[in-house]
Design a protein around this motif. Structure first.
Motif, PDB file in Angstrom:
ATOM      1  N   PHE A 136       0.827  -1.207   0.000  1.00 15.77           N
ATOM      2  CA  PHE A 136       0.000   0.000   0.000  1.00 15.77           C
ATOM      3  C   PHE A 136       0.857   1.252   0.000  1.00 15.77           C
ATOM      4  CE2 PHE A 136      -2.413  -3.409   1.922  1.00 15.77           C
ATOM      5  CZ  PHE A 136      -3.500  -3.421   1.084  1.00 15.77           C
ATOM      6  N   ALA A 137       0.295   2.330  -0.542  1.00  9.78           N
ATOM      7  CA  ALA A 137       1.026   3.582  -0.723  1.00  9.78           C
ATOM      8  C   ALA A 137       1.568   4.084   0.610  1.00  9.78           C
ATOM      9  CB  ALA A 137       0.094   4.634  -1.320  1.00  9.78           C
ATOM     10  N   ALA A 138       2.753   4.736   0.546  1.00  9.58           N
ATOM     11  CA  ALA A 138       3.316   5.294   1.769  1.00  9.58           C
ATOM     12  C   ALA A 138       2.363   6.330   2.346  1.00  9.58           C
ATOM     13  CB  ALA A 138       4.670   5.910   1.478  1.00  9.58           C
ATOM     14  N   VAL A 162      -5.371   0.733   6.247  1.00 10.19           N
ATOM     15  CA  VAL A 162      -6.034  -0.327   5.488  1.00 10.19           C
ATOM     16  C   VAL A 162      -6.671  -1.355   6.416  1.00 10.19           C
ATOM     17  CG1 VAL A 162      -4.623  -0.121   3.424  1.00 10.19           C
ATOM     18  CG2 VAL A 162      -3.896  -1.649   5.242  1.00 10.19           C
ATOM     19  N   PHE A 163      -6.121  -1.543   7.619  1.00 11.11           N
ATOM     20  CA  PHE A 163      -6.690  -2.575   8.491  1.00 11.11           C
ATOM     21  C   PHE A 163      -8.078  -2.199   8.998  1.00 11.11           C
ATOM     22  CE2 PHE A 163      -2.097  -3.251   8.627  1.00 11.11           C
ATOM     23  CZ  PHE A 163      -2.056  -4.546   8.146  1.00 11.11           C
ATOM     24  N   PRO A 164      -8.271  -0.984   9.575  1.00 13.64           N
ATOM     25  CA  PRO A 164      -9.657  -0.642   9.918  1.00 13.64           C
ATOM     26  C   PRO A 164     -10.585  -0.606   8.710  1.00 13.64           C
ATOM     27  CG  PRO A 164      -8.148   1.142  10.524  1.00 13.64           C
ATOM     28  CD  PRO A 164      -7.312  -0.003  10.136  1.00 13.64           C
ATOM     29  N   LEU A 165     -10.076  -0.150   7.552  1.00 13.81           N
ATOM     30  CA  LEU A 165     -10.944  -0.157   6.363  1.00 13.81           C
ATOM     31  C   LEU A 165     -11.380  -1.576   6.032  1.00 13.81           C
ATOM     32  CD1 LEU A 165      -9.153   2.419   4.049  1.00 13.81           C
ATOM     33  CD2 LEU A 165     -11.387   2.643   5.084  1.00 13.81           C
ATOM     34  N   LEU A 166     -10.418  -2.506   6.111  1.00 12.71           N
ATOM     35  CA  LEU A 166     -10.753  -3.904   5.849  1.00 12.71           C
ATOM     36  C   LEU A 166     -11.823  -4.388   6.822  1.00 12.71           C
ATOM     37  CD1 LEU A 166      -9.948  -6.727   4.534  1.00 12.71           C
ATOM     38  CD2 LEU A 166      -8.486  -6.993   6.496  1.00 12.71           C
ATOM     39  N   TYR A 197     -13.887   0.963  -2.053  1.00 15.68           N
ATOM     40  CA  TYR A 197     -13.496   1.998  -3.017  1.00 15.68           C
ATOM     41  C   TYR A 197     -12.162   2.604  -2.610  1.00 15.68           C
ATOM     42  CZ  TYR A 197     -18.542   1.998  -4.146  1.00 15.68           C
ATOM     43  OH  TYR A 197     -19.799   1.651  -4.495  1.00 15.68           O
ATOM     44  N   LEU A 198     -12.040   2.900  -1.301  1.00 12.83           N
ATOM     45  CA  LEU A 198     -10.807   3.532  -0.833  1.00 12.83           C
ATOM     46  C   LEU A 198      -9.626   2.586  -0.964  1.00 12.83           C
ATOM     47  CD1 LEU A 198     -12.024   5.429   2.320  1.00 12.83           C
ATOM     48  CD2 LEU A 198     -11.232   6.391   0.190  1.00 12.83           C
ATOM     49  N   LEU A 199      -9.834   1.317  -0.561  1.00 16.17           N
ATOM     50  CA  LEU A 199      -8.721   0.356  -0.603  1.00 16.17           C
ATOM     51  C   LEU A 199      -8.185   0.220  -2.022  1.00 16.17           C
ATOM     52  CD1 LEU A 199     -10.051  -2.420   1.788  1.00 16.17           C
ATOM     53  CD2 LEU A 199      -8.046  -1.007   2.128  1.00 16.17           C
ATOM     54  N   CYS A 200      -9.085   0.309  -3.016  1.00 11.88           N
ATOM     55  CA  CYS A 200      -8.648   0.168  -4.407  1.00 11.88           C
ATOM     56  C   CYS A 200      -7.662   1.261  -4.800  1.00 11.88           C
ATOM     57  CB  CYS A 200      -9.844   0.245  -5.348  1.00 11.88           C
ATOM     58  SG  CYS A 200     -10.798  -1.225  -5.333  1.00 11.88           S
ATOM     59  N   PRO A 304      -4.672  -2.794  -5.599  1.00 13.20           N
ATOM     60  CA  PRO A 304      -3.563  -3.569  -5.046  1.00 13.20           C
ATOM     61  C   PRO A 304      -3.954  -5.047  -4.984  1.00 13.20           C
ATOM     62  CG  PRO A 304      -4.126  -1.718  -3.620  1.00 13.20           C
ATOM     63  CD  PRO A 304      -5.156  -1.763  -4.688  1.00 13.20           C
ATOM     64  N   THR A 305      -3.043  -5.940  -5.346  1.00 12.26           N
ATOM     65  CA  THR A 305      -3.428  -7.345  -5.506  1.00 12.26           C
ATOM     66  C   THR A 305      -4.025  -7.969  -4.236  1.00 12.26           C
ATOM     67  OG1 THR A 305      -1.719  -7.472  -7.140  1.00 12.26           O
ATOM     68  CG2 THR A 305      -2.632  -9.538  -6.401  1.00 12.26           C
ATOM     69  N   PRO A 306      -3.526  -7.676  -3.017  1.00  5.71           N
ATOM     70  CA  PRO A 306      -4.201  -8.249  -1.841  1.00  5.71           C
ATOM     71  C   PRO A 306      -5.656  -7.815  -1.758  1.00  5.71           C
ATOM     72  CG  PRO A 306      -2.089  -7.311  -1.216  1.00  5.71           C
ATOM     73  CD  PRO A 306      -2.314  -6.925  -2.636  1.00  5.71           C
ATOM     74  N   VAL A 307      -5.915  -6.531  -2.111  1.00  5.39           N
ATOM     75  CA  VAL A 307      -7.301  -6.046  -2.082  1.00  5.39           C
ATOM     76  C   VAL A 307      -8.126  -6.782  -3.125  1.00  5.39           C
ATOM     77  CG1 VAL A 307      -8.771  -4.036  -2.404  1.00  5.39           C
ATOM     78  CG2 VAL A 307      -6.598  -3.799  -1.254  1.00  5.39           C
ATOM     79  N   THR A 308      -7.541  -6.969  -4.319  1.00  5.49           N
ATOM     80  CA  THR A 308      -8.274  -7.673  -5.366  1.00  5.49           C
ATOM     81  C   THR A 308      -8.683  -9.063  -4.896  1.00  5.49           C
ATOM     82  OG1 THR A 308      -6.866  -6.543  -6.933  1.00  5.49           O
ATOM     83  CG2 THR A 308      -8.222  -8.298  -7.786  1.00  5.49           C
ATOM     84  N   GLY A 309      -7.735  -9.777  -4.282  1.00  9.55           N
ATOM     85  CA  GLY A 309      -8.035 -11.134  -3.835  1.00  9.55           C
ATOM     86  C   GLY A 309      -9.154 -11.137  -2.809  1.00  9.55           C
ATOM     87  N   PHE A 310      -9.045 -10.246  -1.825  1.00 15.30           N
ATOM     88  CA  PHE A 310     -10.067 -10.178  -0.777  1.00 15.30           C
ATOM     89  C   PHE A 310     -11.424  -9.817  -1.355  1.00 15.30           C
ATOM     90  CE2 PHE A 310     -12.334  -7.188   2.027  1.00 15.30           C
ATOM     91  CZ  PHE A 310     -12.771  -8.092   2.956  1.00 15.30           C
ATOM     92  N   MET A 311     -11.397  -8.789  -2.253  1.00 13.65           N
ATOM     93  CA  MET A 311     -12.638  -8.302  -2.839  1.00 13.65           C
ATOM     94  C   MET A 311     -13.297  -9.377  -3.687  1.00 13.65           C
ATOM     95  SD  MET A 311     -12.685  -4.744  -4.785  1.00 13.65           S
ATOM     96  CE  MET A 311     -11.726  -5.220  -6.182  1.00 13.65           C
TER      97      MET A 311
END
Lengths: 549, 99
Positions: A136-138, A162-166, A197-200, A304-311
């Motif tokens: 994820f972005a710095a 990203v963790f609370p968003l998840l 949307y944000l995680l993407c 981001p690929t982890p987000v893609t997999g989860f989504m």
């Protein structure tokens, strides 16, 4: 005339207002959802108060403890009979606690736990200025390529938000398949969508692509949810109620009391038909069924690929759960209207997903089209309109979600100087360079293709069997045909990995931390166990196949 | 006045919003059209609430407003970050990914 007499002209003495009864909330039955929401809120507080260098570990610990204890709560509820004999409606009619809800919530929690591990991976990218970095972005607010971005990277910032968003997204997903009125359905839809949307938008590499994916997903998602909301308004107008049970009774014509207004609106079938169609449309958008699939390839590629997999895994589970409940609990009275439409959608989805996937050259886009085709296969089980249909869909979703997260986790490992090497030509000869990774990916592809002895075969067999018993034999034939088309491009990737010469400037395979290894290992174990011995899990899904009303 | 007229107005506003989403090119304007669609839904909810004589529809209108506000927060954040990195909020320019 005295003041009090004038006053009495426009007021009348009323009886003292009856005490408002406090709503009765079954906290025990809602505990899985409440635990996850609590962890999400705690995650926000951690972001606010914990020093930056401790945040990653604090967030990871909070999130994983919450997901594990949420799953434990689901198991406890199921063990005390809430999936079968004690199934009921909780929270003043807002949430159903029954077999399908608990089964899907358990699947979502486990998929989210595995997804969390891929989110937390910090060993794939080379260290930047001595700091370990994740996917994820710095700093998401810094403009890509700008000085402020370089400063943020140098300072070792990471987006631990990203963790609370998840966790917020997971909370929405837990409510979505259990929602028992239309308002809860809509709020859950938004609670799961907005964090996604944000995680993407948060990728570390290829940030322009990532932001573009987020804008597309957001605009189309908001558009689709506006249609859903208008559908909810029309159905509310038809039935005069938001509750699934009441609407179902009005649709069946077995409502206990009919007011003149209700008699007026129920005379107008257009309200129900258009409204129902719009709500179903919103849900089909979320599962990525044709013709509402346009966002899927772009968003899957850019995120981001982890987000893609989860989504890809968890959203599909949640949205199919909500779709099943809507069609089976609210609109069974319209079965003869929605079945032909869903037939058409399922056929187009299966064929379009499988055929367009053949032409893809990017592995993430390929997996996106494969997920569209899988949405079609699952719709075949939905159409069955029998308890077997429900349980086959539950089983398919459980098998599919772990394979998907595992496959996207493998995609994160294959890297070159620009980050992940997602172009298919770069995967040529991967099997010679790194047989283990290529072998694991081959297992996942075989599961997607539905080859026997993998979980994909057991899942496909279950949905097609249910569809055939439900009288949809032509659909099953088309399903098997499109499985064959889909198998072609899965096998083509395997052939590319094992039977072609590796290119000299080809990508390297990063050695991940135990986190991603766990995610991939869970995927392989689930694929093999559910493929070789699916009976126990089929029985489990079979027991969970009855909705409460 | 007959509450059904408000339903016609709601349907009209919704259609204007949906058309705007499809034909406008600026992401902010597209987003405003989505908000118009949500407000059209609110009008429909309130009109149906009056028609049926129960309060459910009015309660939902409040929830819709909150959801729309949350959507604005998320949506503007995403659109502004896109604008800052490209100096354009046109949805046509955002086409790095092709079929």
């Amino acid at each position: 005339m005295s003041a009090s007499a004038v006053h009495s002209l426009w007021t009348t003495a009323v009886d003292p207002i009856a005490k408002i009864e406090a709503p009765k909330i079954e906290y025990g039955q809602l505990s899985p959802i409440l635990i996850v929401i609590g962890a999400a809120v705690l995650g926000v507080l951690i972001e606010a108060f914990v020093p930056r260098r401790h945040r990653y570990h604090a967030q990871l610990f909070t999130a994983s403890v919450a997901l594990v204890s949420g799953f434990a709560a689901i198991v406890a509820l199921a063990a005390s009979g809430y999936a079968t004999t004690r199934a009921g409606i909780a929270a003043m009619g807002a949430i159903a606690v029954d077999g399908p809800a608990l089964f899907l919530q358990g699947t979502i929690l486990l998929a989210a736990l595995v997804g969390l591990f891929t989110f937390a991976e910090r060993r794939l990218d080379p260290e930047a200025h001595g700091n370990r970095v994740d996917s994820f972005a710095a700093q998401a607010a810094a403009v890509p390529g700008s000085e402020s971005e370089q400063k943020a990277v140098k300072a070792g910032f990471t987006t631990t938000e990203v963790f609370p968003l998840l966790m917020f997204a997971v909370a929405g997903m837990l409510v979505f398949p259990a929602a028992n009125d239309l308002l809860t359905l809509f709020v859950a839809l938004e609670v799961l969508s907005l964090p996604l949307y944000l995680l993407c938008a948060l990728a570390r590499r290829k940030r322009l692509l990532s932001q573009e994916a987020a804008v597309k997903y957001f605009l189309l998602g908001a558009f689709a949810s506006a249609f859903t909301l208008f559908g909810i308004a029309l159905v509310y107008g038809y039935a005069g109620s938001m509750s699934y049970g009441t609407i179902a009774r009005v649709v069946d014509g077995t409502a206990p009391s009919v007011t003149p207004a209700l008699a007026g609106t129920t005379a107008n079938d257009a309200l129900l038909l258009v409204g129902g169609a719009l709500i179903v449309m919103g849900l089909l958008f979320k599962v990525g069924a044709v013709p509402f699939h346009m966002w899927t390839p772009d968003v899957y590629q850019g995120a981001p690929t982890p987000v893609t997999g989860f989504m890809a895994a968890a959203t599909k589970v949640a949205a199919f759960g909500a779709l099943l409940r809507l069609l089976y609990v609210v609109l069974p009275g319209l079965r003869w209207d929605w079945r032909p439409v869903m037939w058409g959608v399922a056929i187009v989805t299966m064929l379009a997903g499988a055929i367009v996937a053949i032409t893809q050259t990017d592995i993430k886009r390929l997996l996106a089209y494969s997920s569209i085709a899988h949405a079609g296969f699952i719709l075949a089980g939905v159409i069955a309109a029998t308890p077997e249909g429900v349980s086959s869909v539950l089983f398919y979703l459980a098998t599919y979600s772990f394979v998907t997260i595992g496959a996207f986790a493998v995609v994160t490992l294959v890297r070159d100087a620009g980050g992940e090497a997602t172009h298919l030509s770069k995967w040529a000869g991967l099997g010679r360079r790194s047989p283990l990774v290529a072998g694991v990916f081959a297992v996942f592809l075989l599961a997607f293709a539905g080859i026997p002895l993998t979980s994909g075969f057991a899942g496909k067999f279950a949905v097609f069997k249910a569809a055939a018993q439900g009288g949809a034999v032509p659909l099953v034939i088309i399903g098997v045909l499109s499985s064959a088309i889909a198998a072609f491009f899965y096998i083509r990737v395997i052939v590319l990995m094992f039977f072609s010469e590796p290119r000299p400037e080809g990508p390297t395979v990063a050695v991940p931390s135990p986190l991603t290894m766990t995610a991939i290992a869970v995927g392989v174990v689930v694929t093999v166990v559910l493929g070789v011995a699916p009976q126990y899990f089929l029985d489990l899904a079979g027991q969970a196949g009855v909705f409460v009303r | 006045m007959n509450p059904v007229n408000y339903l016609y107005l709601a349907a009209l506003l919704f259609t204007i919003g949906a058309t705007g989403v499809l034909i406008r090119r600026n992401a902010i304007v597209v987003f405003m059209c989505v908000e118009l669609m949500l407000n059209a839904c609110n009008l429909a909810f309130v009109a149906f609430s009056r028609l049926h004589g129960n309060l459910d529809g009015q309660i939902i209108a409040f929830f819709t407003m909150v959801v729309a506000a949350a959507e604005v927060v998320v949506g503007l954040a995403i659109i502004v970050s896109l604008f800052r990195s490209r100096h354009s909020a046109s949805v046509d320019d955002a086409s790095l990914m092709k079929l």
